[in-house]
Design a protein around this motif. Structure first.
Motif, mmCIF file in Angstrom:
data_model
loop_
_atom_site.group_PDB
_atom_site.id
_atom_site.type_symbol
_atom_site.label_atom_id
_atom_site.label_comp_id
_atom_site.label_asym_id
_atom_site.label_seq_id
_atom_site.Cartn_x
_atom_site.Cartn_y
_atom_site.Cartn_z
ATOM 1 N N ARG A 197 -7.156 -5.373 -8.535
ATOM 2 C CA ARG A 197 -6.352 -6.588 -8.384
ATOM 3 C C ARG A 197 -6.298 -6.962 -6.907
ATOM 4 O O ARG A 197 -5.905 -6.145 -6.066
ATOM 5 N N LYS A 200 -13.334 -10.609 -1.498
ATOM 6 C CA LYS A 200 -13.599 -10.409 -2.922
ATOM 7 C C LYS A 200 -15.069 -10.100 -3.166
ATOM 8 O O LYS A 200 -15.406 -9.179 -3.944
ATOM 9 N N VAL A 245 -14.439 -7.195 -9.540
ATOM 10 C CA VAL A 245 -15.093 -6.264 -10.470
ATOM 11 C C VAL A 245 -16.435 -5.841 -9.881
ATOM 12 O O VAL A 245 -17.044 -6.555 -9.082
ATOM 13 N N SER A 276 -16.319 -6.350 -4.461
ATOM 14 C CA SER A 276 -17.048 -6.189 -5.718
ATOM 15 C C SER A 276 -18.337 -5.398 -5.513
ATOM 16 O O SER A 276 -18.710 -4.556 -6.329
ATOM 17 N N THR A 304 -13.091 -2.579 -15.111
ATOM 18 C CA THR A 304 -11.987 -3.536 -15.259
ATOM 19 C C THR A 304 -11.617 -4.190 -13.937
ATOM 20 O O THR A 304 -11.216 -5.356 -13.914
ATOM 21 N N GLY A 305 -11.733 -3.481 -12.836
ATOM 22 C CA GLY A 305 -11.615 -4.126 -11.537
ATOM 23 C C GLY A 305 -10.347 -3.825 -10.768
ATOM 24 O O GLY A 305 -9.393 -3.225 -11.268
ATOM 25 N N GLN A 347 -6.452 -12.509 -7.839
ATOM 26 C CA GLN A 347 -7.760 -12.440 -8.466
ATOM 27 C C GLN A 347 -8.076 -10.996 -8.837
ATOM 28 O O GLN A 347 -7.290 -10.075 -8.567
ATOM 29 N N THR A 348 -9.224 -10.787 -9.438
ATOM 30 C CA THR A 348 -9.704 -9.450 -9.764
ATOM 31 C C THR A 348 -11.131 -9.307 -9.262
ATOM 32 O O THR A 348 -11.988 -10.150 -9.559
ATOM 33 N N PRO A 365 -3.379 -2.405 -13.700
ATOM 34 C CA PRO A 365 -4.303 -2.010 -12.637
ATOM 35 C C PRO A 365 -3.684 -0.926 -11.760
ATOM 36 O O PRO A 365 -2.557 -1.087 -11.277
#
Length: 382
Positions: A112, A77, A19, A81, A109-110, A16-17, A153
């Motif tokens: 990974r 996650k 952000v 964020s 962009t975040g 996932q990412t 990333p």
């Protein structure tokens, strides 16, 4: 016939990412000034690797992961964020500038984020003779493409669950152009505080999105693993074998970073009994600006290549650095404070912290410690 020992694998369960939860003001960048452009492609792959190991509350009777594992992954996650909102540079991307220098573009962009499992118990993994090499499986990395860096990333985080006892590891790989070892450690500590705060708040007011995502990421609701790779296949991955020593020193007068770096390289060479390197790169990290200037810059890092003739070759061990009033003190990685990175009310039982680099050159990173002193890493190839 003797039984064959099963080969341990790392299984990637989700990618996932994360952000930032707040939008970054447009046009903000952190400059990476290169004294002699262009920066070689291998320099883009230099990175800081950290792996923190924790004991869990116990797994299933059949050796499977503890039921809370998937919910924890969702919370990582969510809290990551939120932490990125206060540290937007960690979610940025590397870009080449027209003059050959580089920059970190703060563009949301975040990071990974991967979730993985290892079919080996925590103690067995930690007891492996080639632990340092195997840790590449816990802190993933994909090389930054010099021609298309925006799509790569520079910061990876992986939450890995071990078999049987609920133990787990938090592993990160972060490009040195994105963050130095001290900045990375401070970000991780900030994230851990955010993680603890949000989890505590959720006990009073359940987080609906976390509950929703946790359900759909449980093993019984996922279709299949993304990939499975033998742990030992990572033994040759992650750059050339190298040794890094961390120093504390006072701030030298302007223009003496080269002599300071050379003194560090000399001292590490003497301590390891290694041949002196003829060339080494020096990364000098500038303190981040409190606010972006008119040009959008929020900080600056400089990179230059030095030779062994740029600093003292004799008498540098433990004494004053030539041309400065500073002395070198070798210190432990614990000065970065990662022993206090608490997850689920637990401190790590083991921490690995290293700088991964390729080639036969040395690497020195000079970092302001915020109290008038510097932390300096010196990395030499074996």
């Amino acid at each position: 016939m003797a039984a064959t020992t099963p080969v341990a694998h790392v299984h990637i369960e989700a990618v996932q990412t994360a952000v930032p939860t707040r939008v970054v003001e447009p046009g903000r960048t952190r400059l990476v000034a290169v004294a002699a452009p262009p920066l070689p492609a291998e320099a883009l792959q230099r990175r800081v690797r950290a792996v923190l190991y924790y004991r869990g509350s116990g797994g299933g009777a059949d050796g499977t992961m503890a039921p809370c594992a998937w919910e924890d992954g969702v919370w990582v996650k969510e809290t990551l964020s939120e932490a990125l909102a206060d540290h937007p540079e960690m979610a940025g991307r590397l870009r080449r500038r027209a003059d050959g220098s580089w920059e970190v573009k703060l563009n949301d962009t975040g990071v990974r984020l991967l979730q993985a499992t290892v079919d080996a118990p925590l103690d067995e993994f930690l007891g492996a003779k080639n632990l340092a090499r195997r840790e590449a499986a816990l802190a993933p990395w994909t090389d930054v493409n010099a021609d298309d860096p925006d799509m790569c990333p520079p910061f990876f985080m992986q939450l890995t669950r071990f078999q049987g006892d609920g133990g787990y590891a938090v592993g990160v790989s972060c490009a040195l152009l994105l963050a130095d070892p001290l900045s990375l450690a401070r970000f991780l500590l900030s994230w851990a505080r955010t993680h603890a705060r949000m989890r505590a708040e959720s006990k009073a007011t359940p987080h609906p999105m976390a509950q929703y995502l946790a359900y759909f990421q449980r093993p019984e609701t996922t279709r299949k693993r993304l990939r499975s790779v033998p742990i030992d296949s990572f033994a040759g991955v992650g750059g050339a074998a190298s040794e890094t020593v961390l120093f504390r020193t006072g701030c030298p007068a302007d223009g003496h970073h080269r002599a300071l770096a050379a003194a560090c390289v000399d001292q590490v060479s003497e301590a390891l009994g290694a041949a002196k390197v003829s060339r080494f790169s020096v990364v000098v990290v500038g303190a981040p600006a409190a606010a972006a200037g008119d040009d959008g810059l929020v900080g600056k890092t400089t990179i230059e290549t030095c030779t062994a003739d740029d600093g003292p070759q004799e008498g540098s061990g433990g004494g004053a650095v030539a041309g400065t009033a500073t002395a070198l003190e070798a210190v432990q990685w614990s000065v970065l404070g990662l022993e206090e990175l608490v997850i689920r009310d637990s401190k790590p039982v083991h921490i690995s912290y290293s700088i991964v680099t390729d080639g036969d050159e040395g690497l020195v990173v000079v970092m302001p410690d915020g109290d008038g002193s510097l932390l300096v890493t010196a990395t030499l190839p074996n």
